[in-house]
Design a protein around this motif. Structure first.
Motif, short mmCIF file in Angstrom:
data_model
loop_
_atom_site.label_atom_id
_atom_site.label_comp_id
_atom_site.label_asym_id
_atom_site.label_seq_id
_atom_site.Cartn_x
_atom_site.Cartn_y
_atom_site.Cartn_z
N UNK A 41 75.03 -12.79 -10.83
CA UNK A 41 73.96 -11.78 -10.91
C UNK A 41 73.26 -11.56 -9.57
N UNK A 104 90.11 -5.80 -6.81
CA UNK A 104 90.87 -4.62 -7.23
C UNK A 104 90.55 -3.42 -6.34
N UNK A 129 86.25 -0.68 -3.96
CA UNK A 129 86.60 -0.76 -5.38
C UNK A 129 85.72 0.28 -6.07
N UNK A 130 86.25 1.48 -6.25
CA UNK A 130 85.47 2.60 -6.79
C UNK A 130 84.09 2.63 -6.12
N UNK A 136 82.52 -6.38 -7.57
CA UNK A 136 83.85 -6.98 -7.63
C UNK A 136 83.98 -8.14 -6.66
N UNK A 139 82.21 -11.15 -8.03
CA UNK A 139 82.98 -11.81 -9.07
C UNK A 139 84.10 -12.67 -8.50
N UNK A 143 84.56 -16.74 -8.70
CA UNK A 143 85.76 -17.40 -9.23
C UNK A 143 86.24 -18.49 -8.29
N UNK A 144 86.21 -18.21 -6.99
CA UNK A 144 86.67 -19.21 -6.02
C UNK A 144 85.72 -20.39 -5.96
N UNK A 146 84.13 -21.46 -8.51
CA UNK A 146 84.50 -22.19 -9.72
C UNK A 146 85.73 -23.07 -9.47
N UNK A 147 86.66 -22.55 -8.68
CA UNK A 147 87.87 -23.32 -8.37
C UNK A 147 87.50 -24.63 -7.65
N UNK B 117 84.09 -18.77 -19.80
CA UNK B 117 84.95 -18.21 -18.77
C UNK B 117 85.57 -19.32 -17.91
N UNK B 122 89.40 -19.35 -14.65
CA UNK B 122 89.27 -17.99 -14.12
C UNK B 122 89.18 -18.00 -12.60
N UNK B 123 90.30 -18.21 -11.95
CA UNK B 123 90.36 -18.13 -10.49
C UNK B 123 91.81 -18.06 -10.05
N UNK B 145 92.93 -2.85 -14.73
CA UNK B 145 92.18 -4.06 -14.37
C UNK B 145 90.74 -3.71 -14.01
N UNK B 146 90.55 -2.62 -13.25
CA UNK B 146 89.20 -2.29 -12.78
C UNK B 146 88.27 -2.02 -13.95
N UNK B 148 88.49 -3.44 -16.96
CA UNK B 148 88.14 -4.76 -17.52
C UNK B 148 87.18 -5.50 -16.60
N UNK B 149 87.40 -5.34 -15.28
CA UNK B 149 86.61 -6.09 -14.31
C UNK B 149 85.21 -5.51 -14.12
N UNK B 150 84.92 -4.38 -14.75
CA UNK B 150 83.58 -3.82 -14.58
C UNK B 150 82.55 -4.55 -15.45
N UNK B 151 82.99 -5.53 -16.26
CA UNK B 151 82.08 -6.34 -17.08
C UNK B 151 81.05 -7.02 -16.17
N UNK B 152 79.77 -6.94 -16.55
CA UNK B 152 78.72 -7.57 -15.74
C UNK B 152 78.13 -8.78 -16.46
N UNK B 153 78.83 -9.26 -17.48
CA UNK B 153 78.42 -10.49 -18.19
C UNK B 153 76.97 -10.42 -18.66
N UNK B 178 87.93 -10.77 -20.25
CA UNK B 178 88.16 -11.54 -19.02
C UNK B 178 89.55 -12.16 -19.03
N UNK B 181 92.01 -9.50 -18.29
CA UNK B 181 91.91 -9.14 -16.87
C UNK B 181 92.70 -10.14 -16.02
N UNK B 182 92.46 -11.43 -16.26
CA UNK B 182 93.12 -12.45 -15.46
C UNK B 182 94.63 -12.36 -15.63
N UNK B 185 95.96 -9.31 -13.82
CA UNK B 185 95.71 -9.31 -12.39
C UNK B 185 96.56 -10.33 -11.65
#
Lengths: 371, 246
Positions: A41, A104, A129-130, A136, A139, A143-144, A146-147, B117, B122-123, B145-146, B148-153, B178, B181-182, B185
């Motif tokens: 966020x 993306x 990305x649009x 994006x 996000x 994710x990284x 999180x990895x 998630x 998710x990575x 994908x885009x 699906x990826x527009x989700x802002x949780x 999600x 999407x993964x 993608x």
């Protein structure tokens, strides 16, 4: 020394803060990333203009040198040539990284990255990305993070507000005091190096010189305070007031990662580590902040800090604020009382503490405008 | 002067009881719900003229891209920064999203979403984060994908869904989106099978009862009903394949 003991604290869950965390963790450091909001966020989700980077030099006859020239021509005096050179050279690597990590970016009909044009850029070199590049990228970086969390390399602390920095006897930065947004508990995070990538830097700066465009940094992205690094909107030099489209995000990615790597190099040269310092230094620092919080919470008579904060932003937004206005606001800021006595999720406390930071920044902006 | 009539369901602590408080906020054209709450912060007085505390809520970006300010506005989960008073009937009622534990007032704890998630791995894995060329991707794949990826949780899909509750392990439509999407993608076959197994598990599609409220409330306009149908189809194919080929 053993890389396992390298402890780095990154302040700010921004794009720059997250990439700094990833870069330092890649180098083997253990990184604690503190953010006042959940990483997903971040207000960096609002970046819309994309990332400027020359990824297909052959296709458009473009070059890194041309990107540097365009940037210097448009942003001129506010920027540092070394930083701009670094940004333009390294930005394509981050486009590759983000794409492989799942970003993306818009594609051409052949499946390559679409390169967008923008004013000031002589060639099309912006990946987007649009109209949601920021979201994006945030996000993908989360994710990284999180990895690395899954591997025990990164610890994330969300809903914590940075309050002050901790310095040792040699004046090296050794940590940061944070406050939980829930119960306002303060704690000092020990670190061998601290990277600032937050908009709240003004109140944190220690004795490091800074400008409204960020802290003054050296070639290793270290501030004049040893062990204190800056990235993103905290670091001066990468972009000017009227940055070209895509340059800000490119600078935050390149500068953030560079700060992460430089911090690791700096720690490798240290002879004593934060863990060797004992705990009293850190306890004292967090006690001081707890005491200040209590003092603020105990004030029952005074002006609502939300009103002072709103007036201050009006003054700053209007531009060209004078010394008298700021002095008056500073006086009001010192005499506020939160209309809420509960020490649980009370944003009034954060607003009160931020007032001082914002006045310091407003003064810098005012002095800059005079010049 | 015109006033906006505002009713807020408040709660001081996670253990506390909830109560309603009403406010009269001076009207300004096109003011958002977030703006109303800002006015209450600056003048925390109830409609009866009694002093109270500012209402707590989360907001970061102020432009519908961070998802922080999701709350139940006139009975429906929405983003407080994305809706203006002219589009709402009065009194405007604000409540925390009921699916999540309340922290204070309109602030809820959405950690369960991040935990779900994280369970999807998710990575993307890397050997070193600077190496490697840019993989190509077709426009069609990117566009799917885009979306699906527009989700802002934000959690609106969880709040609107009668199936997401503490009595059920079902994570919600965001989780399914999600996972898809993964899988769309990334081209890692092992991760793909694991995620389809996860979708077949208790957090996944078995929890969905095709009520499709998620599809209606999603502030990003992700076609979640279609997404869930696609997930069901993919999971079925995966189940048949693993039955015959292990």
């Amino acid at each position: 020394m053993n890389d396992e003991t390298t402890k780095i604290v990154v302040v700010g869950g921004t794009i720059a803060g997250m990439i700094a965390t990833i870069a330092a963790a890649e180098k083997g450091a253990h990184v604690t990333l503190g953010s006042c909001v959940p990483l997903a966020r971040s207000s960096d989700t609002t970046f819309k203009d994309g990332i400027a980077a020359v990824v297909y030099p052959e296709a458009y006859g473009d070059s890194t040198a041309q990107h540097v020239r365009d940037t210097l021509a448009a942003e001129g005096a506010g920027v540092d040539e070394v930083c701009v050179q670094r940004m333009c050279e390294r930005a394509p690597g981050f486009i590759r990284f983000l794409t492989r990590a799942g970003a993306l970016f818009n594609r051409t009909s052949e499946g390559d990255l679409e390169q967008h044009s923008a004013p000031g850029h002589t060639q099309p070199r912006i990946a987007r990305v649009d109209d949601a590049t920021g979201s994006h990228v945030v996000r993908i970086l989360e994710e990284q993070i999180r990895r690395f969390e899954a591997r025990g390399r990164v610890e994330r602390k969300e809903y914590v507000v940075p309050l002050s920095l901790v310095f040792d006897e040699e004046d090296r930065c050794r940590g940061v005091v944070i406050m939980q947004r829930t119960n306002h508990a303060c704690m000092a995070l020990k670190a061998d190096a601290v990277i600032l990538a937050t908009r709240r830097y003004a109140g944190l700066y220690g004795n490091a010189p800074y400008t409204p465009h960020g802290l003054v940094i050296d070639d290793a992205q270290m501030t004049t305070q040893k062990g204190l690094f800056a990235a993103g909107s905290c670091a001066q030099g990468y972009y000017g007031e009227h940055a070209l489209d895509g340059n800000v995000m490119a600078a935050h990615l390149v500068g953030g990662a560079y700060a992460g790597e430089s911090a690791c190099l700096y720690v490798a040269g240290l002879t004593t580590h934060a863990d060797d310092l004992g705990s009293s230094l850190f306890e004292r620092a967090s006690d001081r902040e707890e005491k200040f919080n209590k003092e603020i919470m105990n004030r029952t008579e005074g002006e609502n800090p939300y009103i002072v904060a709103a007036d201050l932003s009006d003054v700053v937004e209007k531009g060209a604020c004078d010394e008298g206005e700021l002095n008056a606001l500073e006086e009001r800021a010192g005499k506020t009382a939160i209309p809420d006595q509960l020490s649980w999720w009370n944003d009034g406390l954060i607003v009160t503490r931020d007032l001082q930071n914002k006045i310091v920044l407003a003064r810098m902006v005012a002095q800059n405008d005079l010049k | 002067m015109n006033y906006v009539h505002l009713k807020v369901r408040r709660q001081d602590t996670p253990e506390g009881l909830s109560y309603w408080e009403e406010f009269r906020v001076p009207y300004e054209p096109e003011m958002t719900v977030e703006h109303l709450l800002t006015c209450v912060q600056r003048d925390p007085v109830t409609a009866d003229g009694l002093p109270t505390t500012p209402v707590a809520w989360e907001c970061n970006c102020h432009e519908e891209s961070c998802g922080a300010c999701a709350m139940v506005i006139n009975g429906r989960a929405r983003l407080a920064c994305g809706i203006v008073v002219e589009d709402l009937n009065e009194p405007i009622t604000l409540e925390p999203m009921a699916t999540f534990p309340v922290m204070r007032d309109l602030v809820v704890d959405r950690q369960s979403m991040s935990d779900a998630v994280a369970g999807l791995d998710a990575w993307t894995e890397f050997d070193g984060f600077r190496n490697g060329p840019i993989p190509t991707m077709t426009q069609a794949t990117r566009d799917t994908c885009a979306s699906l990826a527009s989700c802002i949780m934000c959690g609106a899909c969880c709040d609107a869904c009668p199936q997401v509750s503490e009595r059920s392990p079902y994570a919600g439509a965001f989780y399914i989106a999600y996972a898809l999407l993964l899988n769309a993608r990334l081209d890692s076959p092992t991760g793909r099978a694991r995620r389809l197994d996860a979708l077949r598990g208790p957090q996944g599609i078995v929890g969905c009862a095709n009520v499709h409220n998620c599809d209606i409330v999603c502030p990003q306009g992700i076609p979640l009903a279609t997404v869930n149908a696609q997930a069901q189809w993919q999971v079925m194919k995966h189940a048949v394949r693993s039955f015959f080929f292990g």
